[in-house]
Design an enzyme around this catalytic site. Structure first.
Site, PDB file in Angstrom:
ATOM      1  N   LYS A  66     -13.218  -1.659   6.469  1.00  0.00           N
ATOM      2  CA  LYS A  66     -13.765  -2.403   5.338  1.00  0.00           C
ATOM      3  C   LYS A  66     -14.800  -3.428   5.778  1.00  0.00           C
ATOM      4  O   LYS A  66     -15.865  -3.520   5.199  1.00  0.00           O
ATOM      5  CB  LYS A  66     -12.630  -3.108   4.589  1.00  0.00           C
ATOM      6  N   TRP A  98       0.880  -1.178   0.000  1.00  0.00           N
ATOM      7  CA  TRP A  98       0.000   0.000   0.000  1.00  0.00           C
ATOM      8  C   TRP A  98       0.916   1.226   0.000  1.00  0.00           C
ATOM      9  O   TRP A  98       1.789   1.326   0.884  1.00  0.00           O
ATOM     10  CB  TRP A  98      -0.875  -0.053   1.253  1.00  0.00           C
ATOM     11  N   ASP A 149      -0.541  -6.249   8.934  1.00  0.00           N
ATOM     12  CA  ASP A 149      -1.586  -5.272   8.633  1.00  0.00           C
ATOM     13  C   ASP A 149      -2.827  -6.069   8.235  1.00  0.00           C
ATOM     14  O   ASP A 149      -2.871  -6.707   7.189  1.00  0.00           O
ATOM     15  CB  ASP A 149      -1.130  -4.362   7.474  1.00  0.00           C
TER      16      ASP A 149
HETATM   17  C1  LMR Z   1      -6.777   2.161  -0.482  1.00  0.00           C
HETATM   18  O1  LMR Z   1      -5.704   1.565  -0.555  1.00  0.00           O
HETATM   19  O2  LMR Z   1      -7.362   2.610  -1.476  1.00  0.00           O
HETATM   20  C2  LMR Z   1      -7.426   2.333   0.866  1.00  0.00           C
HETATM   21  O3  LMR Z   1      -6.673   1.716   1.835  1.00  0.00           O
HETATM   22  C3  LMR Z   1      -7.725   3.768   1.157  1.00  0.00           C
HETATM   23  C4  LMR Z   1      -6.492   4.595   1.425  1.00  0.00           C
HETATM   24  O4  LMR Z   1      -6.495   5.262   2.464  1.00  0.00           O
HETATM   25  O5  LMR Z   1      -5.553   4.614   0.635  1.00  0.00           O
END
Ligand code: LMR
Length: 396
Positions: free
Chosen positions: A246, A130, A211
């Site tokens: 989520k 992420w 996570d």
């Molecule tokens: C995402 O990856 O789209 C979600 O986790 C929202 C975010 O805060 O980035």
């Protein structure tokens, strides 16, 4: 003081929503920010949450601060969800769980706590991960190092390369793992691979930092927690950062938790005092609203089963869309093999397109996705899937 400050570009994920809203193309599709969307394209408030909210409104008689660690029932339910009711780490009191403001808040709080006790500790982060993991964890002071995870050429997890890199992680290091539904690639460790990483952690002494943002959206609540439960049983130490954004749809209410598993219950108690003290330095006490809703739902058998049903529908819908997208792309005769999408889990997959192809999807077809070609599968629905398939075929 502020005259020299320069504007920053929009966030690469959150900025997509604003761009999508401004777009006047009636065919536009939002596959950007990772929120669950239903068939009508809205991110719904779950029915169980609505009911709990109405009840809470009636029974809440104070807005005084809550306990620093969060409501006792919320903590119990978080542990049960993440680790399972009869987990030995719970039985032995080898844990400390603290309510935190959302999944991101829990990641940051855990990172701040760790960096406070062992400044500059190294955390191995998957490549890709992420995108916000990097600023969020590094600005706490932790030192980040990448490990290979996803092979973009074969659209599979590169487990051998991952394990080879993790041999470099030792005592005092952390390894960030996605508990399930890897963001951004959707390629998860299987049970044997979880076992192998657990064995390596045991042998080399690193501490996994899980996570857990999507529990329940992959294969099921228990299935998705396999790795976390195994590690909490086999390893002396573990960090779990969980989120209710989520799986309860509580995004804006910011509900998450830090659970730190330790080698014994005395250490767990000491850790708990340090984590809440760290939170006190940053934001003092956690927000209560969403945590009370989670507690209320999981305290009530009927609401729990309603929530479970809704979560199952969400998961089934995502997995169904994955299959449908793959088969429609095949029917359309695209030469690229997209079958990997139906093997991946959770909200996200890469389409595996080039930067130019992604930018054409955004600019020429009003299909909003992250620059890496990550799509939010839940943004697909029966009204937009044919246009999506046609647009992908055209940019290919
Ligand atoms: C995402 O990856 O789209 C979600 O986790 C929202 C975010 O805060 O980035």
């Amino acid at each position: 003081m502020f005259d020299q400050i320069e504007a920053r570009p929009a966030d690469p994920i959150l900025g997509l929503s604003a761009a999508y809203k401004k777009d006047t193309n009636s065919n536009k599709i939002d596959l950007g920010v990772g929120v669950y969307k239903d068939e009508s394209g809205t991110c719904p408030v779950m029915k169980a949450v609505k009911t709990a909210e109405r009840r809470k409104c009636d029974v809440e008689d104070s807005k005084a601060y809550i306990a620093q660690a969060g409501p006792e029932g919320f903590i119990r339910h978080t542990l049960n969800l993440n680790l399972g009711n009869a987990h030995p780490a719970i039985r032995d009191g080898r844990y400390s769980t603290v309510l935190a403001p959302g999944g991101s808040g829990s990641l940051r709080l855990a990172a701040e706590f760790i960096n406070g006790s062992a400044p500059g500790s190294k955390i191995f982060v998957s490549s890709p991960s992420w995108p916000n993991h990097v600023p969020l964890l590094s600005s706490s002071g932790l030192t980040l190092e990448e490990y290979p995870y996803y092979d973009h050429a074969t659209h599979t997890l590169d487990f051998d390369a991952m394990m080879e890199a993790l041999k470099g992680a030792g005592k005092g290091d952390l390894v960030l793992l996605h508990g399930c539904c890897h963001n951004p690639c959707g390629a998860d460790l299987n049970n044997d691979q979880w076992q192998a990483v657990t064995d390596l952690a045991l042998a080399n002494g690193f501490t996994p930092f899980i996570d857990m943002a999507y529990q329940g959206l992959g294969d099921g609540l228990d299935e998705d927690a396999f790795g976390a439960r195994l590690m909490a049983e086999k390893l002396p130490e573990l960090v779990i950062c969980s989120s209710y954004s989520k799986n309860f749809g509580l995004y804006r209410d910011r509900v998450g938790a830090v659970t730190i598993v330790t080698s014994n219950s005395e250490t767990a108690q000491a850790v708990g005092t340090q984590v809440v003290a760290k939170a006190r330095e940053i934001y003092s006490v956690p927000p209560a609203h969403g945590a009370f809703l989670v507690e209320m739902i999981l305290d009530d058998e009927e609401l729990t089963s309603q929530w479970n049903e809704e979560l199952t529908q969400m998961r089934d819908r995502i997995n169904g869309l994955r299959r449908e997208l793959v088969s429609k792309l095949q029917e359309r005769g695209v030469s690229k093999d997209f079958s990997f999408i139906q093997n991946e889990k959770g909200l996200f997959s890469f389409l595996g397109l080039s930067k130019e192809q992604v930018s054409s999807l955004v600019n020429d077809y009003s299909i909003y996705l992250v620059g890496s070609s990550r799509i939010n599968v839940a943004g697909i629905n029966q009204a937009n899937i044919d246009y999506l398939v046609e647009s992908i075929a055209k940019v290919l």
